[in-house]
Design an enzyme around this catalytic site. Structure first.
Site, PDB file in Angstrom:
ATOM      1  N   ASN A 144       0.847  -1.200   0.000  1.00  0.00           N
ATOM      2  CA  ASN A 144       0.000   0.000   0.000  1.00  0.00           C
ATOM      3  C   ASN A 144       0.878   1.244   0.000  1.00  0.00           C
ATOM      4  O   ASN A 144       1.969   1.278   0.582  1.00  0.00           O
ATOM      5  CB  ASN A 144      -1.017  -0.009   1.144  1.00  0.00           C
ATOM      6  CG  ASN A 144      -0.426  -0.180   2.518  1.00  0.00           C
ATOM      7  OD1 ASN A 144       0.610  -0.806   2.689  1.00  0.00           O
ATOM      8  ND2 ASN A 144      -1.080   0.374   3.522  1.00  0.00           N
ATOM      9  N   ILE A 145       0.369   2.261  -0.689  1.00  0.00           N
ATOM     10  CA  ILE A 145       1.093   3.526  -0.847  1.00  0.00           C
ATOM     11  C   ILE A 145       0.110   4.639  -0.472  1.00  0.00           C
ATOM     12  O   ILE A 145      -0.867   4.858  -1.194  1.00  0.00           O
ATOM     13  CB  ILE A 145       1.592   3.702  -2.297  1.00  0.00           C
ATOM     14  CG1 ILE A 145       2.481   2.518  -2.704  1.00  0.00           C
ATOM     15  CG2 ILE A 145       2.339   5.031  -2.449  1.00  0.00           C
ATOM     16  CD1 ILE A 145       2.809   2.452  -4.181  1.00  0.00           C
ATOM     17  N   GLU A 146       0.363   5.279   0.674  1.00  0.00           N
ATOM     18  CA  GLU A 146      -0.591   6.291   1.157  1.00  0.00           C
ATOM     19  C   GLU A 146      -0.184   7.691   0.709  1.00  0.00           C
ATOM     20  O   GLU A 146       0.999   8.022   0.623  1.00  0.00           O
ATOM     21  CB  GLU A 146      -0.692   6.212   2.685  1.00  0.00           C
ATOM     22  CG  GLU A 146      -1.290   4.880   3.114  1.00  0.00           C
ATOM     23  CD  GLU A 146      -1.571   4.771   4.587  1.00  0.00           C
ATOM     24  OE1 GLU A 146      -1.094   5.615   5.371  1.00  0.00           O
ATOM     25  OE2 GLU A 146      -2.288   3.820   4.958  1.00  0.00           O
ATOM     26  N   CYS A 163     -10.843  -2.557  -4.402  1.00  0.00           N
ATOM     27  CA  CYS A 163      -9.949  -3.613  -4.895  1.00  0.00           C
ATOM     28  C   CYS A 163     -10.732  -4.810  -5.423  1.00  0.00           C
ATOM     29  O   CYS A 163     -10.320  -5.459  -6.380  1.00  0.00           O
ATOM     30  CB  CYS A 163      -8.986  -4.058  -3.800  1.00  0.00           C
ATOM     31  SG  CYS A 163      -7.690  -2.834  -3.502  1.00  0.00           S
ATOM     32  N   GLU A 214      -3.093  -4.523  -3.202  1.00  0.00           N
ATOM     33  CA  GLU A 214      -3.625  -5.366  -4.284  1.00  0.00           C
ATOM     34  C   GLU A 214      -3.613  -4.614  -5.615  1.00  0.00           C
ATOM     35  O   GLU A 214      -3.271  -5.155  -6.661  1.00  0.00           O
ATOM     36  CB  GLU A 214      -5.074  -5.772  -3.988  1.00  0.00           C
ATOM     37  CG  GLU A 214      -5.262  -6.638  -2.767  1.00  0.00           C
ATOM     38  CD  GLU A 214      -5.529  -5.840  -1.495  1.00  0.00           C
ATOM     39  OE1 GLU A 214      -4.887  -4.789  -1.285  1.00  0.00           O
ATOM     40  OE2 GLU A 214      -6.371  -6.283  -0.706  1.00  0.00           O
ATOM     41  N   CYS A 244      -4.095   0.705  -2.547  1.00  0.00           N
ATOM     42  CA  CYS A 244      -3.956  -0.520  -1.749  1.00  0.00           C
ATOM     43  C   CYS A 244      -2.896  -1.429  -2.375  1.00  0.00           C
ATOM     44  O   CYS A 244      -2.593  -1.325  -3.578  1.00  0.00           O
ATOM     45  CB  CYS A 244      -5.269  -1.278  -1.708  1.00  0.00           C
ATOM     46  SG  CYS A 244      -6.546  -0.479  -0.735  1.00  0.00           S
ATOM     47  N   CYS A 264     -10.598  -4.286   0.234  1.00  0.00           N
ATOM     48  CA  CYS A 264     -11.614  -3.226   0.262  1.00  0.00           C
ATOM     49  C   CYS A 264     -12.503  -3.350  -0.977  1.00  0.00           C
ATOM     50  O   CYS A 264     -12.186  -4.080  -1.927  1.00  0.00           O
ATOM     51  CB  CYS A 264     -10.940  -1.855   0.325  1.00  0.00           C
ATOM     52  SG  CYS A 264     -10.300  -1.284  -1.257  1.00  0.00           S
TER      53      CYS A 264
HETATM   54  N1  THU Z   1      -5.239  -1.594   2.553  1.00  0.00           N
HETATM   55  C1  THU Z   1      -4.666  -2.377   1.605  1.00  0.00           C
HETATM   56  O1  THU Z   1      -3.607  -2.038   1.054  1.00  0.00           O
HETATM   57  N2  THU Z   1      -5.273  -3.535   1.266  1.00  0.00           N
HETATM   58  C2  THU Z   1      -6.373  -4.043   1.903  1.00  0.00           C
HETATM   59  O2  THU Z   1      -6.827  -5.143   1.560  1.00  0.00           O
HETATM   60  C3  THU Z   1      -7.007  -3.281   2.988  1.00  0.00           C
HETATM   61  C4  THU Z   1      -6.501  -1.888   3.189  1.00  0.00           C
HETATM   62  C5  THU Z   1      -4.536  -0.363   2.962  1.00  0.00           C
HETATM   63  C6  THU Z   1      -5.115   0.943   2.498  1.00  0.00           C
HETATM   64  C7  THU Z   1      -4.572   1.905   3.540  1.00  0.00           C
HETATM   65  O3  THU Z   1      -3.262   2.298   3.172  1.00  0.00           O
HETATM   66  C8  THU Z   1      -4.473   1.068   4.797  1.00  0.00           C
HETATM   67  O4  THU Z   1      -4.507  -0.278   4.378  1.00  0.00           O
HETATM   68  C9  THU Z   1      -5.568   1.325   5.805  1.00  0.00           C
HETATM   69  O5  THU Z   1      -6.816   1.242   5.211  1.00  0.00           O
END
Ligand code: THU
Length: 141
Positions: A44-46, A91, A57, A55, A88
């Protein structure tokens, strides 16, 4: 359980180490398996405007598609949550569109795997089939 899937879980765990999650602190790793046995990982890259966050995925599948891959078998996902991490809604739609009804593998803190079919996570999904029933109309002025 297929040995393949254990390897995929290990790749997802390694990808989790590259998560960029300064806002949530929730680190996620994914590993996507193609039908030819290649693995594409993602984390994941925020982004500071949170909605633009990607996310793990979607990072993995966008990497794979952009490298020319079109056929997939499974994706493994892991976080630091001791329980299983489900994908989520965004995804689910993206993976179903681009990878089809693949195996979605959730990996928990004890490195146990739970495998479900992607379609079961998004019943009554919108998809390409819906668009094929209509034709875009260009309005005449
Ligand atoms: N996130 C994912 O990368 N994949 C998931 O299946 C659930 C959520 C990430 C998004 C965000 O960066 C962090 O988790 C919190 O929601």
């Amino acid at each position: 359980m297929s040995a393949h899937y254990k390897d995929l879980a290990v790749a997802a765990l390694q990808a989790k180490r590259r998560a960029f999650a300064p806002y949530s602190g929730f680190h996620v790793g994914a590993a996507l398996l193609t039908t030819t046995g290649r693995i594409y990982t993602g984390c994941n890259i925020e982004i500071s405007t949170y909605a633009l966050t990607l996310c793990a995925e979607r990072t993995a599948i966008f990497k794979a598609i952009s490298e020319g891959e079109r056929r997939f078998r499974a994706i493994a996902v892991v976080s630091d949550d001791p329980s299983y991490t489900p994908p989520c809604g965004a995804c689910r739609q993206v993976l179903l569109d681009l990878a089809g009804n693949i195996d979605f593998i959730m990996v928990n803190g004890k490195q146990r795997l739970k495998v479900v079919k992607l379609r079961s996570l998004l019943p009554h999904a919108f998809g390409r089939k819906n668009l094929q029933r209509t034709r875009p109309r260009i309005k005449k002025r």
